[in-house]
Motif scaffolding. Structure first.
Motif, PDB file in Angstrom:
ATOM      1  N   UNK A  17       0.770  -1.135  -0.098  1.00 37.52           N
ATOM      2  CA  UNK A  17      -0.051  -0.207   0.059  1.00 37.52           C
ATOM      3  C   UNK A  17       0.848   1.356  -0.010  1.00 37.52           C
ATOM      4  N   UNK A  18       1.669   1.512   0.846  1.00 34.27           N
ATOM      5  CA  UNK A  18       2.263   2.630   1.239  1.00 34.27           C
ATOM      6  C   UNK A  18       3.568   2.989  -0.092  1.00 34.27           C
ATOM      7  N   UNK A  19       3.709   1.950  -0.643  1.00 33.24           N
ATOM      8  CA  UNK A  19       4.707   2.043  -1.916  1.00 33.24           C
ATOM      9  C   UNK A  19       4.130   3.112  -2.990  1.00 33.24           C
ATOM     10  N   UNK A  20       2.801   3.022  -3.103  1.00 32.96           N
ATOM     11  CA  UNK A  20       2.017   4.064  -3.964  1.00 32.96           C
ATOM     12  C   UNK A  20       2.521   5.608  -3.807  1.00 32.96           C
ATOM     13  N   UNK A  21       2.958   5.767  -2.538  1.00 33.71           N
ATOM     14  CA  UNK A  21       3.166   7.355  -2.525  1.00 33.71           C
ATOM     15  C   UNK A  21       4.758   7.498  -3.128  1.00 33.71           C
ATOM     16  N   UNK A  22       5.654   6.418  -3.384  1.00 36.04           N
ATOM     17  CA  UNK A  22       6.964   6.192  -4.038  1.00 36.04           C
ATOM     18  C   UNK A  22       6.689   6.534  -5.455  1.00 36.04           C
ATOM     19  N   UNK A  23       5.425   6.000  -5.889  1.00 31.97           N
ATOM     20  CA  UNK A  23       5.246   6.082  -7.389  1.00 31.97           C
ATOM     21  C   UNK A  23       4.418   7.314  -7.784  1.00 31.97           C
ATOM     22  N   UNK A  24       3.696   7.812  -6.799  1.00 30.20           N
ATOM     23  CA  UNK A  24       2.759   8.953  -6.991  1.00 30.20           C
ATOM     24  C   UNK A  24       3.117   9.888  -5.802  1.00 30.20           C
ATOM     25  N   UNK A  25       4.098  10.523  -5.678  1.00 27.39           N
ATOM     26  CA  UNK A  25       4.493  11.614  -4.718  1.00 27.39           C
ATOM     27  C   UNK A  25       3.643  12.649  -4.733  1.00 27.39           C
TER      28      UNK A  25
END
Length: 421
Positions: A17-25
């Motif tokens: 889930x949280x890896x989404x922030x690394x792809x869509x900062x």
């Protein structure tokens, strides 16, 4: 930009889930983390640039602070969902909560009621609803392509290697510490079945047991650990050495040890829980189970969960009054067989990320849901609680041998809720 915090930096929370922030900062930023394991906590903090003062060793410490952001991802262990979620709702957070909502049916109902009372978003990680494959199945059913749904045969092929990792050696091996197999693993299935039928389940019966992963089935020459001179390790399909002693930096080896080196992995399986013989663990969850469901539109469902499969996927046949739909999720195939003789094969578009892109898509939708102020979304807590109750009723039936009337079961739980105050 949405600011969020993560409670529980395990495999699902950190990587799914949280890896989404690394792809869509530009859409979401994590500003705090709570995780008891120091290595995982620091890894997550490095990934997301979280300063030391926003790194907490427990959810209690994080929630003791004034509200830090708009949203929380709560990905703690099963029995650590209720308290932090209730506290966070009280503080005004919007929440994405990993399934199951709770190991307790009453607590699941109370969470849904509290979110509604506080007018906060509480989205449950029933990620399968966001999978383009199952979304396509739902869309087809809603068009009436096979007429009225009459029967469903649904199989969750857990996979022998997945079951041994997660439900024999791993975190979800013992229902006294986490939750029952039908809830932890198969609440996705109960949710999908409820969604597809489009009506409420009225009756549940279930059978199943832990039949194979037991001490009496340990082969001659086996030892407590795969690394302790086991005479049959080379031939054993469940060998920890075969599954974890490699430098793979994805999948289950990462759950065993974050450091992708042979030295670190060997130490982990020599000393940690994942190196134990699968016949000599403290597991108690079932390794096979069947559940029969009846819905108020008279549709019937036969659900099977089994550890004893080579594939790790779901397969099904949905039978209607004018045709049937057959599906194999791993192959990305949806076959429509019309009674007229016409056959169609559909392969839905896939997205990046785990679970057929569903992990990515649920995060995208949650961010948008918070922006919109949409309290319901695609997986509202009240609907998720109802499908959870189906799983709880199934486990009750399995243990007692009784067929459970779901409305009566729900009424008893609500009476308990009133008594609880």
């Amino acid at each position: 930009m949405l600011q969020a915090a993560l409670l529980g930096a395990g495999r699902r929370g950190m990587f799914a889930y949280a890896s989404y922030a690394l792809k869509r900062p530009d859409e979401i930023q994590f500003v705090a983390v709570a995780e008891p394991d120091e290595e995982r906590r620091q890894m997550f903090a490095r990934q997301h640039g979280i300063p030391p003062e926003r790194q907490f060793a427990s959810w209690e410490e994080l929630l003791a602070e004034p509200r830090l952001c708009e949203a929380l991802l709560i990905c703690t262990q099963d029995r650590m969902h209720f308290e932090p979620t209730m506290k966070a709702l009280e503080m005004g957070y919007h929440i994405l909560l990993e399934k199951p909502m709770s190991h307790d049916p009453l607590e699941s109902i109370l969470l849904a009621e509290e979110a509604e009372r506080r007018q906060r978003i509480l989205t449950i990680c029933h990620v399968s609803r966001y999978d383009t494959y199952y979304s396509e199945v739902k869309a087809l059913l809603d068009t009436g392509v096979i007429g009225r749904i009459m029967s469903i045969q649904w199989t969750e092929n857990v996979g022998f290697w997945h079951h041994s990792h997660s439900f024999v050696r791993g975190n979800w091996r013992n229902s006294d510490e986490t939750s029952a197999m039908i809830l932890q693993k198969s609440c996705h299935d109960m949710d999908l079945l409820q969604w597809f039928v489009g009506e409420e389940c009225t009756s549940v019966s279930s059978y199943g047991s832990l039949s194979y992963f037991r001490p009496e089935n340990a082969p001659k020459g086996s030892t407590e650990r795969c690394t302790s001179g086991c005479e049959v390790e080379h031939e054993c399909s469940f060998s920890a050495i075969k599954h974890y002693y490699n430098e793979d930096d994805t999948g289950f080896p990462m759950a065993v040890c974050l450091t992708p080196t042979l030295e670190a992995r060997l130490k982990a399986i020599t000393e940690g829980p994942y190196g134990r013989c699968v016949f000599r663990c403290d597991n108690n969850v079932v390794d096979h189970q069947v559940v029969n469901l009846v819905f108020d539109n008279e549709a019937t469902v036969s659900f099977t969960m089994s550890a004893f499969t080579t594939e790790n996927t779901r397969t099904f046949k949905i039978m209607g009054t004018s045709g049937e739909i057959r599906g194999h999720h791993q192959n990305n195939e949806i076959e429509i067989r019309h009674f007229s003789g016409k056959t169609e094969l559909i392969r839905p578009k896939r997205f990046e990320g785990g679970h057929g892109g569903a992990d990515f898509l649920i995060m995208r939708e949650f961010v948008r849901q918070v922006r919109r102020g949409d309290l319901n979304g695609k997986t509202p807590a009240a609907v998720s609680a109802r499908s959870h109750i189906m799983a709880f009723a199934a486990e009750h039936s399995r243990l007692t041998g009784q067929t459970v009337n779901l409305n009566h079961y729900m009424a008893e739980l609500k009476e308990g809720s009133s008594a609880r105050g």
